[in-house]
Enzyme design. Structure first.
Site, PDB file in Angstrom:
ATOM      1  N   ASP A 163       0.808  -1.219   0.000  1.00 31.01           N
ATOM      2  CA  ASP A 163       0.000   0.000   0.000  1.00 31.01           C
ATOM      3  C   ASP A 163       0.843   1.271   0.000  1.00 31.01           C
ATOM      4  OD1 ASP A 163      -2.230  -1.675   0.138  1.00 31.01           O
ATOM      5  OD2 ASP A 163      -2.148  -1.723   2.315  1.00 31.01           O
ATOM      6  N   GLU A 164       1.930   1.242  -0.741  1.00 31.19           N
ATOM      7  CA  GLU A 164       2.811   2.420  -0.802  1.00 31.19           C
ATOM      8  C   GLU A 164       2.398   3.386  -1.905  1.00 31.19           C
ATOM      9  OE1 GLU A 164       3.858  -0.697  -1.244  1.00 31.19           O
ATOM     10  OE2 GLU A 164       5.307  -1.262   0.300  1.00 31.19           O
ATOM     11  N   THR A 200      -5.686 -11.653   3.326  1.00 33.62           N
ATOM     12  CA  THR A 200      -6.809 -11.075   2.584  1.00 33.62           C
ATOM     13  C   THR A 200      -7.866 -12.147   2.285  1.00 33.62           C
ATOM     14  OG1 THR A 200      -5.687 -11.525   0.500  1.00 33.62           O
ATOM     15  CG2 THR A 200      -5.314  -9.361   1.482  1.00 33.62           C
ATOM     16  N   GLN A 222       2.216  -5.962  -3.240  1.00 34.05           N
ATOM     17  CA  GLN A 222       2.642  -6.054  -1.836  1.00 34.05           C
ATOM     18  C   GLN A 222       3.912  -5.197  -1.611  1.00 34.05           C
ATOM     19  OE1 GLN A 222       1.726  -9.439  -3.369  1.00 34.05           O
ATOM     20  NE2 GLN A 222      -0.230  -8.580  -2.815  1.00 34.05           N
ATOM     21  N   ASN A 268      -4.795 -10.430  -3.984  1.00 38.24           N
ATOM     22  CA  ASN A 268      -4.605  -9.834  -2.655  1.00 38.24           C
ATOM     23  C   ASN A 268      -4.183  -8.366  -2.793  1.00 38.24           C
ATOM     24  OD1 ASN A 268      -2.204 -10.755  -3.794  1.00 38.24           O
ATOM     25  ND2 ASN A 268      -1.271 -11.414  -1.883  1.00 38.24           N
ATOM     26  N   GLY A 301      -4.309  -4.491  -4.106  1.00 42.27           N
ATOM     27  CA  GLY A 301      -5.356  -3.508  -4.399  1.00 42.27           C
ATOM     28  C   GLY A 301      -4.676  -2.247  -4.880  1.00 42.27           C
ATOM     29  N   HIS A 302      -4.618  -2.061  -6.193  1.00 47.38           N
ATOM     30  CA  HIS A 302      -3.869  -0.938  -6.760  1.00 47.38           C
ATOM     31  C   HIS A 302      -4.831   0.115  -7.281  1.00 47.38           C
ATOM     32  CE1 HIS A 302      -0.129  -3.742  -7.342  1.00 47.38           C
ATOM     33  NE2 HIS A 302      -0.481  -3.561  -6.102  1.00 47.38           N
ATOM     34  N   THR A 303      -4.797   1.252  -6.631  1.00 51.54           N
ATOM     35  CA  THR A 303      -5.789   2.294  -6.928  1.00 51.54           C
ATOM     36  C   THR A 303      -5.183   3.395  -7.780  1.00 51.54           C
ATOM     37  OG1 THR A 303      -6.695   1.850  -4.747  1.00 51.54           O
ATOM     38  CG2 THR A 303      -7.470   3.838  -5.845  1.00 51.54           C
ATOM     39  N   LYS A 325       1.980   2.298  -5.031  1.00 56.90           N
ATOM     40  CA  LYS A 325       2.770   1.827  -6.165  1.00 56.90           C
ATOM     41  C   LYS A 325       2.077   2.112  -7.494  1.00 56.90           C
ATOM     42  CE  LYS A 325       2.568  -2.305  -4.405  1.00 56.90           C
ATOM     43  NZ  LYS A 325       2.219  -2.078  -3.016  1.00 56.90           N
ATOM     44  N   VAL A 331       2.400  14.077  -4.133  1.00 53.32           N
ATOM     45  CA  VAL A 331       1.722  14.986  -3.197  1.00 53.32           C
ATOM     46  C   VAL A 331       0.196  14.893  -3.327  1.00 53.32           C
ATOM     47  CG1 VAL A 331       3.664  16.580  -2.953  1.00 53.32           C
ATOM     48  CG2 VAL A 331       2.030  16.916  -4.835  1.00 53.32           C
ATOM     49  N   LYS A 362       0.056   4.375  -8.419  1.00 54.04           N
ATOM     50  CA  LYS A 362       0.169   5.770  -8.856  1.00 54.04           C
ATOM     51  C   LYS A 362       1.528   5.996  -9.521  1.00 54.04           C
ATOM     52  CE  LYS A 362       1.037  10.266  -8.376  1.00 54.04           C
ATOM     53  NZ  LYS A 362       0.822  11.496  -7.703  1.00 54.04           N
TER      54      LYS A 362
HETATM   55  P1  IMO Z   1      -0.762  -4.160  -2.376  1.00 57.14           P
HETATM   56  O1  IMO Z   1      -0.233  -4.698  -3.660  1.00 57.14           O
HETATM   57  C1  IMO Z   1      -0.857  -4.553   1.940  1.00 57.14           C
HETATM   58  C2  IMO Z   1      -0.909  -8.623   3.594  1.00 57.14           C
HETATM   59  C3  IMO Z   1      -2.161  -9.096   4.289  1.00 57.14           C
HETATM   60  C4  IMO Z   1      -1.552 -10.014   5.335  1.00 57.14           C
HETATM   61  C5  IMO Z   1      -0.394 -10.661   4.575  1.00 57.14           C
HETATM   62  C6  IMO Z   1      -0.732 -12.017   3.986  1.00 57.14           C
HETATM   63  O2  IMO Z   1      -2.068  -3.487  -2.472  1.00 57.14           O
HETATM   64  O3  IMO Z   1       0.277  -3.316  -1.698  1.00 57.14           O
HETATM   65  P2  IMO Z   1      -2.159 -12.761   1.883  1.00 57.14           P
HETATM   66  O4  IMO Z   1      -3.623 -12.573   1.575  1.00 57.14           O
HETATM   67  O5  IMO Z   1      -1.247 -12.160   0.865  1.00 57.14           O
HETATM   68  O6  IMO Z   1      -1.811 -14.180   2.207  1.00 57.14           O
HETATM   69  O7  IMO Z   1      -1.932 -11.966   3.264  1.00 57.14           O
HETATM   70  O8  IMO Z   1      -0.066  -9.761   3.533  1.00 57.14           O
HETATM   71  N1  IMO Z   1      -1.113  -8.124   2.211  1.00 57.14           N
HETATM   72  C7  IMO Z   1      -1.038  -6.833   1.859  1.00 57.14           C
HETATM   73  N2  IMO Z   1      -0.903  -5.723   2.618  1.00 57.14           N
HETATM   74  N3  IMO Z   1      -0.947  -4.441   0.614  1.00 57.14           N
HETATM   75  C8  IMO Z   1      -1.072  -5.541  -0.162  1.00 57.14           C
HETATM   76  O9  IMO Z   1      -1.033  -5.485  -1.491  1.00 57.14           O
HETATM   77  C9  IMO Z   1      -1.178  -6.808   0.456  1.00 57.14           C
HETATM   78  N4  IMO Z   1      -1.333  -8.071   0.016  1.00 57.14           N
HETATM   79  C10 IMO Z   1      -1.272  -8.866   1.094  1.00 57.14           C
HETATM   80  O10 IMO Z   1      -2.863  -8.026   4.873  1.00 57.14           O
HETATM   81  O11 IMO Z   1      -0.990  -9.263   6.377  1.00 57.14           O
HETATM   82 MG    MG Z   2      -3.200  -2.138  -1.561  1.00 61.72          MG
END
Ligand code: IMO
Ligand code: MG
Length: 419
Positions: A13-14, A129, A216, A38, A40-42, A16, A406, A18
């Site tokens: 959730d950094e 997730t 991730q 798993n 979630g890219h917004t 990415k 920003v 964007k």
């Molecule tokens: P994006 O790409 C943040 C976390 C889950 C959990 C751990 C394992 O949007 O950055 P999983 O379902 O993968 O087996 O869960 O990883 N997790 C993420 N946290 N952003 C994500 O993706 C994530 N995908 C998995 O919350 O702690």
């Molecule tokens: Mg995400």
């Protein structure tokens, strides 16, 4: 640059997507190489919000090719849903979306297993997730998995399903109707399957620009993350070679995406977590709620010990620092520069979650700024203290920050070329 990677370097959730969106401008091909839905890219584009789970976010550019590599785990039913909802919004896929036939299929039984493990009081709760990601990767490694290319041959698919059912001690045989359902969904991908290693290497040799979109973040990497509170894929830059069939020697530029603070969803240690009003304020101002599960994200200060570790493991060449605007109005902004564990000061990120949970973070305090910076487009116009924050992170990580975000829109980006 002929090939570039955009990698989340914290706990996901950094923002990415964007950064991928900004850099995709010059790219020809955008590739996902690990993870599944798993992610979630917004992206916000023309006042519309798009959330991608499996499809590379570059699909919004009509002239780009988007690819799912062999290392991605695909829930075919979810992928169809995602494609259909994008088609309704005018996105086309024919001839510009390809999937490696080696990519693993997330089956309904994987989702069930994920949910059951999470619900079992006696097991360590990861806070997944519940998309079946871990069980699917486990089956792939156990060599009993089903792959996308298997969905086209009824006899072979039946045999593979029988194997996997037996392995999981499921008494009944896979039903004819389920096999039929998988075959039908498989047919929808007819024309989309392609040998991605040949494709990417040919395109690279032809001078095309390839952009790898990480999902991730490195601290969730199955090996180098805060194990066992991790996801099940190779998130770090080495995962590109494994998941796309593309030599590490050909990855020309690695952009590490770091948030200006840290967040985490799910369970596991988080040294700089703020369990107070400041954490709530970051969550509020940063709208820190999961785009896949809607869960409130845990929030904390920037952790330079963890960040330096992931910059090293990934070989980060340059940094994209995101969500800097969230700090407007803060009097003090803290950065964790070292850890104290059992009374001992260290700058090393511990190798195990137990040690990580014992960390007492040591902070450097920087003065904040009051100005709203969401309209700023050049570095020099930033408030002095925002620049000081950027320079401090840059010095701590010993890498240039070339992109500063920003705000969520493509335009709300400060580029620093020549850094
Ligand atoms: P994006 O790409 C943040 C976390 C889950 C959990 C751990 C394992 O949007 O950055 P999983 O379902 O993968 O087996 O869960 O990883 N997790 C993420 N946290 N952003 C994500 O993706 C994530 N995908 C998995 O919350 O702690
Ligand atoms: Mg995400």
């Amino acid at each position: 640059m002929p090939s570039k990677a955009v990698l989340g370097c914290v706990w996901g959730d950094e923002a990415k997507a964007k950064i991928v969106d900004v850099l995709a401008d010059t790219a020809d091909i955008i590739v996902r190489f690990q993870g599944g839905n798993n992610a979630g890219h917004t992206i916000r584009l023309n006042n519309e919000r798009y959330v991608f789970h499996l499809i590379p976010s570059g699909i919004l550019y009509p002239d780009k090719i988007c690819v799912l590599g062999a290392g991605v785990v695909i829930d075919p039913f979810m992928l169809i849903d995602e494609m259909e909802s994008l088609e309704k919004r005018g996105v086309s896929f024919a001839g510009r979306f390809f999937i490696d036939p080696r990519a693993s299929v997330v089956l309904p039984l994987h989702r069930d297993l994920d949910g059951k493990a999470e619900a079992d009081e006696k097991q360590t709760k990861i806070g997944t997730t519940r998309r079946g990601i871990g069980p699917c990767y486990a089956d792939a490694v156990a060599r009993i998995g089903v792959r996308m290319g298997d969905l086209f041959d009824r006899d072979y698919l039946t045999q593979r399903l029988q194997n996997i059912y037996r392995y999981h001690q499921i008494e009944q045989a896979p039903s004819e109707s389920f096999i039929q359902e998988l075959m039908v969904v498989g047919q929808r991908f007819n024309g989309y399957l392609k040998q991605i290693p040949y494709f990417l290497n040919d395109q690279y040799e032809a001078g095309k620009e390839i952009l790898f979109e990480g999902a991730q973040g490195s601290l969730l990497d199955v090996t180098f993350g805060s194990y066992p509170f991790v996801t099940s894929s190779h998130v770090v830059s080495g995962g590109i070679a494994i998941g796309a069939g593309f030599s590490p020697k050909r990855i020309d530029n690695i952009v590490g995406v770091y948030k200006s603070y840290c967040t985490r969803v799910g369970a596991g240690p988080f040294p700089t977590e703020l369990d107070d009003a400041v954490g709530d304020r970051i969550r509020q101002q940063g709208n820190e709620y999961g785009s896949t599960t809607g869960r409130p994200r845990r929030c904390g200060w920037f952790d330079a010990v963890a960040a330096k570790f992931t910059a090293m493991v990934n070989g980060v060449d340059e940094i994209a620092l995101t969500l800097l605007d969230v700090f407007s109005g803060f009097d003090i902004i803290r950065i964790c520069t070292q850890y104290r564990i059992d009374g001992v000061i260290t700058r090393e990120f511990p190798s195990d979650a137990k040690k990580l949970s014992q960390v007492e973070p040591q902070y450097l305090d920087l003065p904040g700024w009051q100005e709203n910076i969401t309209g700023i487009r050049d570095y020099n116009s930033l408030p002095r203290n925002a620049k000081e924050y950027i320079n401090t992170v840059e010095q701590l990580l010993n890498r240039p920050i070339t992109i500063i975000s920003v705000g969520p829109d493509r335009e709300q980006t400060i580029r620093r070329s020549g850094k």
